[in-house]
Design a protein around this motif. Structure first.
Motif, PDB file in Angstrom:
ATOM      1  N   TYR A 300       7.638  -1.390   1.469  1.00 11.16           N
ATOM      2  CA  TYR A 300       7.972  -0.041   1.032  1.00 11.16           C
ATOM      3  C   TYR A 300       7.449   0.158  -0.388  1.00 11.16           C
ATOM      4  CZ  TYR A 300      11.126   0.661   4.989  1.00 11.16           C
ATOM      5  OH  TYR A 300      11.642   0.814   6.247  1.00 11.16           O
ATOM      6  N   ALA A 362      14.117   5.087  -2.076  1.00  4.39           N
ATOM      7  CA  ALA A 362      14.008   3.743  -2.630  1.00  4.39           C
ATOM      8  C   ALA A 362      14.037   3.810  -4.154  1.00  4.39           C
ATOM      9  CB  ALA A 362      12.725   3.072  -2.150  1.00  4.39           C
ATOM     10  N   VAL A 391       9.683  -4.156  -1.846  1.00  5.03           N
ATOM     11  CA  VAL A 391       9.382  -2.845  -2.410  1.00  5.03           C
ATOM     12  C   VAL A 391       8.340  -3.049  -3.505  1.00  5.03           C
ATOM     13  CG1 VAL A 391      10.286  -0.836  -3.624  1.00  5.03           C
ATOM     14  CG2 VAL A 391      11.685  -1.965  -1.891  1.00  5.03           C
TER      15      VAL A 391
END
Length: 443
Positions: A300, A362, A391
């Motif tokens: 992500y 996020a 991430v």
């Protein structure tokens, strides 16, 4: 040969769970003291058989059938109606019973006023028994029964049928330790106390203790009579302070006001919970992906919109199957890296049974994160799952070309460039004209 027997035992255990009344199987081993008669508990045992359980009886000192064979439990549940037994066969010890819980076997244990191995077992589950020979006593309400035979009101609990009538109890109470996995089911009345005599010789000591600490150590409603314990593997054990509450006598005995007692319904509810017939939940699967996508990405990017979904089901003993369950309203999702960066509600989706979903952004920080669901409620199984995802920051071609907040800088750069161009053009053009005029004057 041993491998074949082990495979056969495993297959039979799996086959028993396919069409089981309980979510973990229907085989029940009843270890009953020789001093007790099965006929005196016919309603309890008959009710279990009517619900589909397969009962096998043996004495506490008998070697067959074994509780465990080749490291595999032979039964899904074990009932210990041995309140006064002090010696057991080699396969029944406090250590082996604790080991059964780790192997997904559930226990129903009855205690007594005598010191037995089961009393030592209860201390392993953060229960504190009183000194030996101190039954629960209460002189209220007025009744013809002895002071040790007490009608106990049933408090509301998610694992009990609402509106259950008071139950008759005779036995030993226990205090609670500090374990968070204890599930109090039935508590003593505020007028009751534990004592070694029916006379009032120790009343002054109880009064003094009550004045100092609000309630005496072995008096009042903070004492437990029936208590459950749920392990981290969701196996369950119930400790009952007396075996008499399971008897036909107490099931048929009318309360002081003449109404029927709730013993039959109460013991049915606690066995259904102990055997994971009721309040049995599980997380079937979890998924995660970016908003607008369906497939979970490998990584992500910071500030991505993430969609997390969990599917939860509950066991239905009527159909012996797992069905979608949307009754949880206080579940949370944590997006954590060492500490939770995001903690957000994970609500059920309307119109889609068993589906829980949430969308969030996020955090603006790269690293290795986890989706964590950790739902713990007394009486309910532990619902816990964890998924690790990375991430990362945006790539160089993922940043926006122009930022609205940077327009003053863009304007400054453009004006400087235009000014420099005009200045250069004027300066160069002016120098050429000067040279031309000078040359004309010379001629």
């Amino acid at each position: 040969m041993r491998f074949f027997v082990l495979a056969l035992v495993s297959f039979l255990a799996l086959a028993n769970n396919v069409f089981a009344k309980s979510s973990t199987g229907d085989s029940v081993l009843v270890v009953i003291d020789p001093s007790l008669k099965k006929e005196d508990y016919s309603k309890f045992f008959g009710g279990l058989e009517e619900r589909g359980y397969q009962l096998t009886f043996r004495g506490p000192r008998d070697a067959h059938p074994p509780v465990e064979q080749y490291g595999i439990p032979g039964f899904s549940h074990v009932i210990l109606f041995t309140p006064e037994t002090k010696s057991y066969a080699s396969d029944i010890t406090p250590q082996s019973l604790v080991g059964l819980l780790s192997e997904n076997t559930n226990l129903l244990v009855t205690l007594s006023t005598k010191q037995t191995p089961l009393s030592s077992l209860s201390t392993e589950f953060s229960l504190i028994p009183p000194p030996p020979g101190t039954p629960l006593i209460s002189h209220h309400p007025a009744r013809s029964e002895p002071a040790t035979v007490i009608p106990i009101p049933v408090s509301e609990s998610p694992l009990l049928t609402p509106g259950t009538s008071p139950v008759w109890f005779s036995g030993v109470p226990h205090a609670f330790g500090n374990s968070p996995y204890l599930v109090p089911i039935l508590r003593a009345t505020s007028e009751s106390f534990a004592a070694d005599s029916l006379d009032d010789s120790g009343a002054d000591a109880l009064v003094d203790a009550s004045e100092k600490a609000g309630e005496g150590l072995w008096a009042g409603s903070h004492l437990g009579l029936v208590t459950g314990f749920q392990t981290l593997k969701n196996s369950r054990v119930v400790f009952a302070g007396g075996v008499e509450m399971f008897s036909d006598e107490y099931a048929n005995k009318a309360l002081p006001d003449g109404t029927p007692s709730g013993n039959e319904k109460f013991v049915k509810d606690i066995t259904a919970w102990a055997f994971r017939e009721t309040l049995a939940l599980r997380i079937d699967n979890t998924t995660h992906h970016r908003a607008g996508e369906e497939v979970p990405p490998e990584t992500y990017t910071t500030n991505d919109q993430i969609v997390y979904t969990a599917h939860i089901s509950a066991y239905d003993p009527k159909t012996s199957s797992w069905k979608p369950y949307s009754g949880i309203t206080d579940m949370q999702l944590e997006f954590t890296m060492l500490d939770p960066h995001i903690r957000i509600a994970l609500p059920p989706v309307a119109g889609e049974p068993g589906k829980y979903q949430v969308q969030f952004r996020a955090p603006d920080r790269h690293g290795v994160f986890k989706f964590v669901v950790d739902w713990r409620r007394k009486g309910y199984p532990l619902l816990q799952t964890s998924t690790t995802v990375p991430v990362v920051p945006p790539r160089h071609d993922q940043y926006p070309r122009f930022l609205s907040a940077a327009w003053p800088y863009y304007a400054g750069a453009i004006s400087t460039s235009v000014g420099f161009f005009l200045f250069s053009a004027l300066w160069l053009a002016g120098d050429v004209e000067g040279k031309k005029k000078k040359g004309l004057k010379t001629e």
